[in-house]
Scaffold this active site. Sequence first.
Site, short mmCIF file in Angstrom:
data_model
loop_
_atom_site.label_atom_id
_atom_site.label_comp_id
_atom_site.label_asym_id
_atom_site.label_seq_id
_atom_site.Cartn_x
_atom_site.Cartn_y
_atom_site.Cartn_z
N TYR A 58 -4.98 -7.21 0.44
CA TYR A 58 -4.69 -8.41 1.23
C TYR A 58 -5.88 -8.82 2.10
O TYR A 58 -6.45 -8.00 2.82
CB TYR A 58 -3.49 -8.12 2.12
CG TYR A 58 -2.89 -9.32 2.82
CD1 TYR A 58 -2.01 -10.16 2.15
CD2 TYR A 58 -3.17 -9.58 4.16
CE1 TYR A 58 -1.42 -11.24 2.80
CE2 TYR A 58 -2.59 -10.66 4.81
CZ TYR A 58 -1.72 -11.49 4.13
OH TYR A 58 -1.14 -12.55 4.78
N SER A 91 -2.06 -1.82 -2.69
CA SER A 91 -1.47 -2.68 -1.68
C SER A 91 -1.13 -4.05 -2.27
O SER A 91 -0.34 -4.13 -3.21
CB SER A 91 -2.40 -2.78 -0.48
OG SER A 91 -1.76 -3.38 0.63
N GLN A 92 -1.71 -5.14 -1.75
CA GLN A 92 -1.46 -6.44 -2.38
C GLN A 92 -1.81 -6.38 -3.86
O GLN A 92 -1.07 -6.91 -4.71
CB GLN A 92 -2.30 -7.54 -1.73
CG GLN A 92 -2.20 -8.87 -2.44
CD GLN A 92 -3.10 -9.94 -1.85
OE1 GLN A 92 -2.63 -10.85 -1.19
NE2 GLN A 92 -4.41 -9.81 -2.06
N ASP A 122 3.01 5.83 5.48
CA ASP A 122 2.55 4.46 5.32
C ASP A 122 3.40 3.53 6.19
O ASP A 122 4.60 3.36 5.93
CB ASP A 122 2.64 4.04 3.86
CG ASP A 122 1.96 2.71 3.57
OD1 ASP A 122 1.65 1.98 4.51
OD2 ASP A 122 1.73 2.42 2.37
N HIS A 124 -1.29 4.40 4.27
CA HIS A 124 -1.42 3.31 3.31
C HIS A 124 -2.45 3.61 2.22
O HIS A 124 -2.43 2.98 1.16
CB HIS A 124 -1.79 2.02 4.06
CG HIS A 124 -1.62 0.79 3.24
ND1 HIS A 124 -0.47 0.51 2.52
CD2 HIS A 124 -2.46 -0.26 3.00
CE1 HIS A 124 -0.61 -0.64 1.89
NE2 HIS A 124 -1.81 -1.13 2.16
#
Length: 323
Positions: free
Chosen positions: A89, A184-185, A270, A299
């Site tokens: 992100y 992640s994203q 996370d 994360h």
Amino acid sequence: MLTDLDRAGLAAYTSAYRAPAGFDEFWAKTLAVDFELNTRIVEVDTPLRTIDVFDVTFAGFGGHPVRAWLRVPRGHSGDLPGIVQFHGYGSGRGFAIDDLLWASSGYAHLIMDVRGQGGEHAGGATGDPVGTSGPSAPGFLTKGIGAKEDYIYRRVFTDAVRAVGVMRGLSFVDPSRVAAIGNSQGGGIALAIAGLVPDLAALFTQSPFLTDIRRATLITGTPPYNEISKYLAAHRDEVEPVFDVLSYFDGIGFAARAKAPAWFSTGLMDDVCPPSTAFGAYHAYAGPKQIAVWDYNGHEAGGSADLEIVLGAFNALLRSEES
């Protein structure tokens, strides 16, 4: 500290998410718009000695230009397996000499810019020419949130499907051995691709974002999910309409439609993408699957340990046809 359920709770967890009745029709119509990829590939001069790098531009959603880096092992022969990667992100495709793992391991590697991002971490080069009239919170997560047709990730996921098409169209890539990966994203985008591209060869999704979205907004106050929370704090009467829009973009909906062999990863600490949201997608995933759980990681999940696991798995799965 734990940010969510413990291992026993995660093993038993089932998400309350349900895909809307129009989910499949919406995505079929979105992806049915047919136009040329108009792929342009330009070799880049770098100091690298074993990898060739190319600057790629292709037509994404609406025909808008999307940028990517393509890296391939120098002097390769035969059809290569392909890796299509999506970044985190706010980041971007980075620099030409970044992300050399996959090309160094014998894969054609394409990393796609996410439109409108690239202002943090690794820089990007792809704008989003679509303007949306509704209000949004700072960041990207609420852009176009007033209607599913306008929502930013409709464009991003379409770009990503077309990036897979770019990889499959390369003369030196075996189109049957193309995988999607991301953190992640990027993991959320890769998971969406697994549900939208029915014959994808494999998936790796690490700390996936955009899964079990409603739960995520209730149990974490960190960015980026708090962009939704902040928006709804100011638009109190839009809670249900917002989550109706988001239900068309939730990774659990895509997971239930995905069949490619998949490797998931999550860290129990996370606080960005809580582990239960990854498990919600994992439990719903319709294809063969494995999940790595890291008790004392956040994360980053397993970091390079995840890459080592997945590289070994992909080598066995995607390179078995090579002589």
